[in-house]
Scaffold this motif. Structure first.
Motif, PDB file in Angstrom:
ATOM      1  N   THR A   1       0.834  -1.196   0.000  1.00  0.00           N
ATOM      2  CA  THR A   1       0.000   0.000   0.000  1.00  0.00           C
ATOM      3  C   THR A   1       0.872   1.250   0.000  1.00  0.00           C
ATOM      4  OG1 THR A   1      -1.774  -1.141   1.173  1.00  0.00           O
ATOM      5  CG2 THR A   1      -1.768   1.266   1.307  1.00  0.00           C
TER       6      THR A   1
ATOM      7  N   ALA B   1       1.035   4.243  -2.790  1.00  0.00           N
ATOM      8  CA  ALA B   1       0.832   5.628  -2.366  1.00  0.00           C
ATOM      9  C   ALA B   1       2.045   6.490  -2.717  1.00  0.00           C
ATOM     10  CB  ALA B   1       0.556   5.686  -0.861  1.00  0.00           C
TER      11      ALA B   1
ATOM     12  N   SER C   1       8.828   9.583   1.060  1.00  0.00           N
ATOM     13  CA  SER C   1       7.668   8.694   1.171  1.00  0.00           C
ATOM     14  C   SER C   1       8.106   7.315   1.654  1.00  0.00           C
ATOM     15  CB  SER C   1       6.946   8.595  -0.171  1.00  0.00           C
ATOM     16  OG  SER C   1       6.376   9.839  -0.516  1.00  0.00           O
TER      17      SER C   1
ATOM     18  N   VAL D   1      -1.305  12.772   0.555  1.00  0.00           N
ATOM     19  CA  VAL D   1      -1.484  11.439  -0.045  1.00  0.00           C
ATOM     20  C   VAL D   1      -1.019  10.355   0.927  1.00  0.00           C
ATOM     21  CG1 VAL D   1      -0.748   9.893  -1.918  1.00  0.00           C
ATOM     22  CG2 VAL D   1      -1.253  12.304  -2.408  1.00  0.00           C
ATOM     23  N   MET D   2       0.196  10.510   1.452  1.00  0.00           N
ATOM     24  CA  MET D   2       0.830   9.444   2.222  1.00  0.00           C
ATOM     25  C   MET D   2       0.237   9.262   3.619  1.00  0.00           C
ATOM     26  SD  MET D   2       3.015   8.077   0.174  1.00  0.00           S
ATOM     27  CE  MET D   2       3.840   6.979   1.320  1.00  0.00           C
TER      28      MET D   2
ATOM     29  N   PRO E   1      -2.772   9.978   5.201  1.00  0.00           N
ATOM     30  CA  PRO E   1      -4.059   9.281   5.366  1.00  0.00           C
ATOM     31  C   PRO E   1      -4.033   7.839   4.853  1.00  0.00           C
ATOM     32  CG  PRO E   1      -4.377  11.403   4.274  1.00  0.00           C
ATOM     33  CD  PRO E   1      -2.908  11.168   4.375  1.00  0.00           C
ATOM     34  N   THR E   2      -3.318   7.609   3.747  1.00  0.00           N
ATOM     35  CA  THR E   2      -3.281   6.261   3.182  1.00  0.00           C
ATOM     36  C   THR E   2      -2.604   5.288   4.135  1.00  0.00           C
ATOM     37  OG1 THR E   2      -3.215   7.166   0.938  1.00  0.00           O
ATOM     38  CG2 THR E   2      -2.504   4.877   1.216  1.00  0.00           C
ATOM     39  N   LEU E   3      -1.444   5.657   4.647  1.00  0.00           N
ATOM     40  CA  LEU E   3      -0.735   4.749   5.552  1.00  0.00           C
ATOM     41  C   LEU E   3      -1.432   4.636   6.904  1.00  0.00           C
ATOM     42  CD1 LEU E   3       2.972   5.564   4.661  1.00  0.00           C
ATOM     43  CD2 LEU E   3       1.697   3.476   4.148  1.00  0.00           C
TER      44      LEU E   3
ATOM     45  N   ARG F   1      -4.668   4.812   7.426  1.00  0.00           N
ATOM     46  CA  ARG F   1      -5.808   3.919   7.189  1.00  0.00           C
ATOM     47  C   ARG F   1      -5.331   2.465   7.099  1.00  0.00           C
ATOM     48  NH1 ARG F   1      -7.134   5.446   2.400  1.00  0.00           N
ATOM     49  NH2 ARG F   1      -7.904   7.454   3.107  1.00  0.00           N
ATOM     50  N   SER F   2      -4.225   2.254   6.405  1.00  0.00           N
ATOM     51  CA  SER F   2      -3.674   0.912   6.270  1.00  0.00           C
ATOM     52  C   SER F   2      -3.242   0.356   7.637  1.00  0.00           C
ATOM     53  CB  SER F   2      -2.495   0.935   5.296  1.00  0.00           C
ATOM     54  OG  SER F   2      -2.052  -0.364   5.017  1.00  0.00           O
TER      55      SER F   2
END
Length: 151
Positions: free
Chosen positions: A30, A34, A78, A137-138, A140-142, A144-145
């Motif tokens: 993920t 991202a 990132s 981008v990074m 919230p994505t991480l 959530r993961s």
């Protein structure tokens, strides 16, 4: 039937290790997707800023930051974010919350160099925005993961 010879019985430690490895691989996968999205978004935003007249010239040395530089730096930091997320998943009781706190703090610190660069107002403003694009981008994505993998 003897439970030791039953193919449906799974050993405890091996299944726990597989689950842990699966969680880490999923998080890293993920994270890399991202990262590609963050690199693309940041480079496109920098290209858009250039198109409207931002020169990205930093007075110290008088060099202009190339578009590829935005992609490389975004990719590097990132990946640092992915490493932080993996470490927190491994060693923290609350990895998502700690990840958000840590990365938001690091993002705030990253805003200082553009302010001190001595670049013109348009370049400074664009650089500040370009620090926030990959963070948007990074983080919230991480986060959530991480939440998905700890529930």
């Amino acid at each position: 039937m003897n439970g030791m010879h039953d193919p449906g019985v799974v050993a405890g430690p091996a299944s726990g290790r597989t689950s842990h490895t699966h969680r880490l691989r999923g998080l890293v996968g993920t994270g890399f997707i991202a990262t590609l999205a963050a690199m693309t978004a940041t480079t496109l935003a920098a290209a858009l800023a250039q198109a409207v007249g931002v020169d990205f010239e930093v007075p110290d040395g008088g060099e202009t930051i190339p578009l590829s530089g935005f992609a490389v730096v975004t990719g590097f930091f990132s990946v640092v974010g992915i490493v932080i997320a993996v470490a927190l998943l491994r060693w923290s009781a609350r990895p998502a919350g700690r990840f958000v706190w840590t990365t938001v703090s690091l993002t705030a610190i990253s805003l200082v160099p553009p302010l001190l660069s001595g670049a013109n107002t348009a370049t400074t403003t664009a650089l500040l925005g370009l620090h926030l694009v990959p963070a948007a981008v990074m983080i919230p994505t991480l986060a959530r993961s991480l939440r998905t993998r700890t529930d």
